[in-house]
Design an enzyme around this catalytic site. Sequence first.
Site, mmCIF file in Angstrom:
data_model
loop_
_atom_site.group_PDB
_atom_site.id
_atom_site.type_symbol
_atom_site.label_atom_id
_atom_site.label_comp_id
_atom_site.label_asym_id
_atom_site.label_seq_id
_atom_site.Cartn_x
_atom_site.Cartn_y
_atom_site.Cartn_z
ATOM 1 N N ILE A 181 -19.427 -13.220 45.204
ATOM 2 C CA ILE A 181 -18.094 -12.658 45.423
ATOM 3 C C ILE A 181 -17.076 -13.202 44.426
ATOM 4 O O ILE A 181 -15.915 -12.811 44.438
ATOM 5 C CB ILE A 181 -17.596 -12.932 46.858
ATOM 6 N N GLY A 182 -17.497 -14.088 43.551
ATOM 7 C CA GLY A 182 -16.569 -14.611 42.561
ATOM 8 C C GLY A 182 -17.258 -15.549 41.589
ATOM 9 O O GLY A 182 -18.258 -16.185 41.922
ATOM 10 N N LYS A 183 -16.723 -15.599 40.380
ATOM 11 C CA LYS A 183 -17.215 -16.514 39.361
ATOM 12 C C LYS A 183 -16.036 -17.184 38.689
ATOM 13 O O LYS A 183 -15.003 -16.555 38.482
ATOM 14 C CB LYS A 183 -18.051 -15.770 38.315
ATOM 15 N N GLY A 184 -16.187 -18.450 38.373
ATOM 16 C CA GLY A 184 -15.112 -19.196 37.715
ATOM 17 C C GLY A 184 -15.680 -20.193 36.743
ATOM 18 O O GLY A 184 -16.894 -20.273 36.507
ATOM 19 N N GLY A 185 -14.766 -20.994 36.179
ATOM 20 C CA GLY A 185 -15.183 -21.964 35.179
ATOM 21 C C GLY A 185 -16.090 -23.046 35.730
ATOM 22 O O GLY A 185 -16.879 -23.630 35.007
ATOM 23 N N GLY B 108 -18.205 -22.650 38.519
ATOM 24 C CA GLY B 108 -19.403 -22.196 39.194
ATOM 25 C C GLY B 108 -19.255 -20.820 39.783
ATOM 26 O O GLY B 108 -18.339 -20.065 39.455
ATOM 27 N N VAL C 171 -19.329 -18.313 43.387
ATOM 28 C CA VAL C 171 -19.038 -18.306 44.821
ATOM 29 C C VAL C 171 -19.823 -17.174 45.479
ATOM 30 O O VAL C 171 -19.836 -16.037 44.990
ATOM 31 C CB VAL C 171 -17.533 -18.123 45.080
ATOM 32 N N LYS D 133 -19.624 -22.300 47.284
ATOM 33 C CA LYS D 133 -19.408 -22.444 45.841
ATOM 34 C C LYS D 133 -20.502 -23.320 45.264
ATOM 35 O O LYS D 133 -20.636 -24.492 45.631
ATOM 36 C CB LYS D 133 -18.036 -23.035 45.538
ATOM 37 N N ASP E 117 -4.397 -26.684 38.938
ATOM 38 C CA ASP E 117 -4.934 -25.359 38.608
ATOM 39 C C ASP E 117 -4.399 -24.323 39.593
ATOM 40 O O ASP E 117 -5.146 -23.512 40.123
ATOM 41 C CB ASP E 117 -6.455 -25.382 38.616
#
Length: 1005
Positions: A710-714, A716, A718, A732, A831
Amino acid sequence: MGCRNLRCFHLIQFLYMIASLERMIYCLSPDGAALLSMKVSIVDPLGRLNDWLQSDSSPCLWTGVRCDDSDNVIAVDLSNMQLSGNVSGAIGRLTNLVNITVEQNNFTGSLPREITHISGLRFLNISHNNFSYNFPSNFSNLQQLGVLDAYNNNFSGPLPIQISQLPNLVHFHLGGSYFEGNIPPEYGNMSKLQYLALSGNSLTGRIPAEIGNLSSLEQLYLGYYNVFEGGIPPEIGKLSKLVRLDMSSCGLTGPIPPQIGNLSHLDTLFLQINELGGSIPKELGNLINVRSLDLSNNNLEGKIPEELQNLQSVELLSLFLNHLEGGIPLYLAEMPSLQALFLWSNNLTGVIPQMLGTNGNLTQLDLSSNALVGPIPPGLCTGGKLVVLVLLKNQLSGALPEDLGYCKTLNHVRLGNNQLSGAIPKGMLSLKNLQMLELVSNQFNGSLPADIDAPLLQFLDVSDSELSGELPPSIGKLPNLQKLFLSKNRLVGSMPPEMSNLRSLSYLDLSENHLSGPIPAELGRCDQLFYLDLSVNDLEGEIPAGLQGLQVLGFLNVSRNHLTGRIPPALNLLQSLTSADFSHNNLSGPVPTNGLFQYLNASSFEGNPGLCGHGISPCSHSDDRSLPDSGETKRAKRFRAGLKAIVTVVVVAVFIILALLVSFIHNHKEQLCDMCKEQPSKRPWKLTAFQRLDFDCHHVLDCLHESNIIGKGGNGVVYRADMPNGETVAVKRLKKGGHMGGSDDHGFSAEIQTLGKIRHRNIVKLLGCCSDGEINLLIYEYMPNGSLGELLHGKRSEMLDWKTRYNIAVQAANGLCYLHHDCFPLIVHRDVKSNNILLDSNFEAHVADFGLAKSFQDSGKSESMSSVAGSWGYIAPEYAYTLKVNEKSDIYSFGVVLLELITGKRPNEPGFTADGLDIVHWVRSRYLNEDQGLMQILDPRMLCSELPLNEVVAMVGVALICCSIHPVERPTMRDVVQMLADVKPKSRGGSFKDNARIERPLISL
């Protein structure tokens, strides 16, 4: 035969070892064996319990253990040892225990029910841990218990009623958890109770009248994050022994009951940050022993009652942010013990009592944002203790008292926006402890004092104050000065070269004066300078090339002077420069075309007849030839053209390769997935739970599929994870690269340590974490509506009307306020962005993602980072360019989020390039400089419904204040929460503009 004998020998040796072990166990007392059983479930990274050895016959000499004369263990004190793990049920075998203390650790799980078997237990302190679940149901067995302190844990559910059956309970603290529901009326039955604290939970309902039956009660704490219905029960007045009453910040309404005046032993009364109305009861004058009285941030009205003159012991009197009117009573100046007086943001009129401060004890005074007139009292620093003096935004007149120049304790002085006249007192700019001096918008005579020498001064603003004369060379004796504002005065002469000594200076504004002479080349040594405004003066000569040393310069304005020569091409090297104005001078030659200059509007160069290029006027061939190294320029152009062709060919080739690669992956997806499936970890998985979890790590691992992302970030990826019990959580998975607590754990330890300590309804709740030493997983409560960033900039943005956006802003502000003001040490998120504000099923905001969070021991001090961390577009200027960060960096980022809510735009969009490169500059240029500016920046999707423009305008103001270029100008998060509350119209005196920039003083008791 030899081998047979050897086997017999080994067998005999083994039996001997078993016998020896049995003798060791037999020798250890039962209490010692129980303690060793406890030790098995305790994680002890510092080895504090290494002396708990099975070889000892008695545990009485072990760390944290105390015995009676019969060697029975009667006390276990494991406080502040950085232990974690669980407290096992083996503790119930220590039947002689009187005292259990495990405070200030990181224990998790439930409180063992076996603890209720210790019938003689008198003292139980489990505060400052991560215990969760409810209390054991048979807790009432502990009939001897006198002290129960469970402050700052993760307990949830209703408050335990059975506690009321403990007849000897004296001290009862359940604050700082997640208890919900009503306060049980049965708590009024604890006749011996002297201390009751239920603050910092999620309690609701009415405060029961039965609280008034606690006849022995001396301290009562019910505020902070609880939201009670109704007001203060009059029965509180029956608590005749009460010494401290704190019911602040818990949603109380109605009047202050006059019965509180019956509490003659009261030392402290805190009722601030509620919605209490009516007048201040005159009966409070009966509190003759009160030392701290805080009724601030309510809706109180009327005059300050004369009866308060009986409070001869009061040290703190705080009534700010109310609707009080009339004059400041003269008797306040006669209170012998008064140290801190805060009356700001009311409707007070008249003259400040001229004897104020002559008691010799005054340390803090804030009377700002009223309608006070007349002179400043001359004896405010009579006792030599005055630290904070804030009188801004009144109508005060006359000269500054001369004794302020001798007040060695002064640290924070704000007297701006008055009608003060005369000279700045001699010595005031030489005070050794002075850090802030704001005298903006007054009517002073004369010049700056020549005796400037304030080693700690960081902020000096005497702009718009009719100063004359020259800048003294001693201005260079301010080694820690970060901001110098002297604009809109009548200063003459040249800028002294000693200004180059201001090596900490980040903002310099000398605009709108009559300064002459050249711009000192030495100014280029001020390598921290970010903002430089020398406009509207009589400066002459060339712009010094030495300014290229200002590598963090972001704003440059030298317009409306008499500068000559060319614009130095070296300014192209200033990569941080985002705004510059050279207009209305006598500059000549071509405008540089590289770097910043290609983004500037033609208006930045107008009024210079000799300039050419950049859309002003075409440059002649002679202009081109006059440029140095013109041959080199032509060769460079040919080189760039060739390089451009090569790059084009390479880019096309890369695209072809990528297209072939994507096609291959698509056609062989299943085979690749089978090949790339990660082998099951051979390491055991460890689950650390922060509340009751009906699943384990393997249930979580089963959900880590691509279809659940459901999500990607710097840091890792999710996943959404549906557990067997029907619960949905978010997981996460952090990138690999180190073990928990290692130097490269990609934020895992940071999130665990941070989220393990903080608890607030507007901060995402960490349910637990899984780790096998290589793979790290964080388990959060699931947020069905995703992130604010997704809803603002994704396909579902039409769901966010103005009311929803406003509520999200308030809730996120409350979460950040908790981090900055209610955590010790304070926590800087680092952040803050719309993608890190998650929304639950009711669109309530929760601040998330603490991988970059950092704790700071001392509020207000910056700390240098090794590199920039955060997200571009949200990063505060001083952080990006100097790597210095404090809580004001979060406030800038939150201001950007507010602008996202208002405009619907991302922080960086291609359309911003011509107007300033980011959303902050874009809003300022459109909203402040154009007609119909509000309509230019509003998210058009909000216009489909009724939109209260006055509220939108107010929120724009809050956002722009948060995004002030200099950190000193930004409000605190407490101020932001209050300003956002003021966005919604209510019956509060004054306007938004009046209250928007108030800085609350720190209160230290």
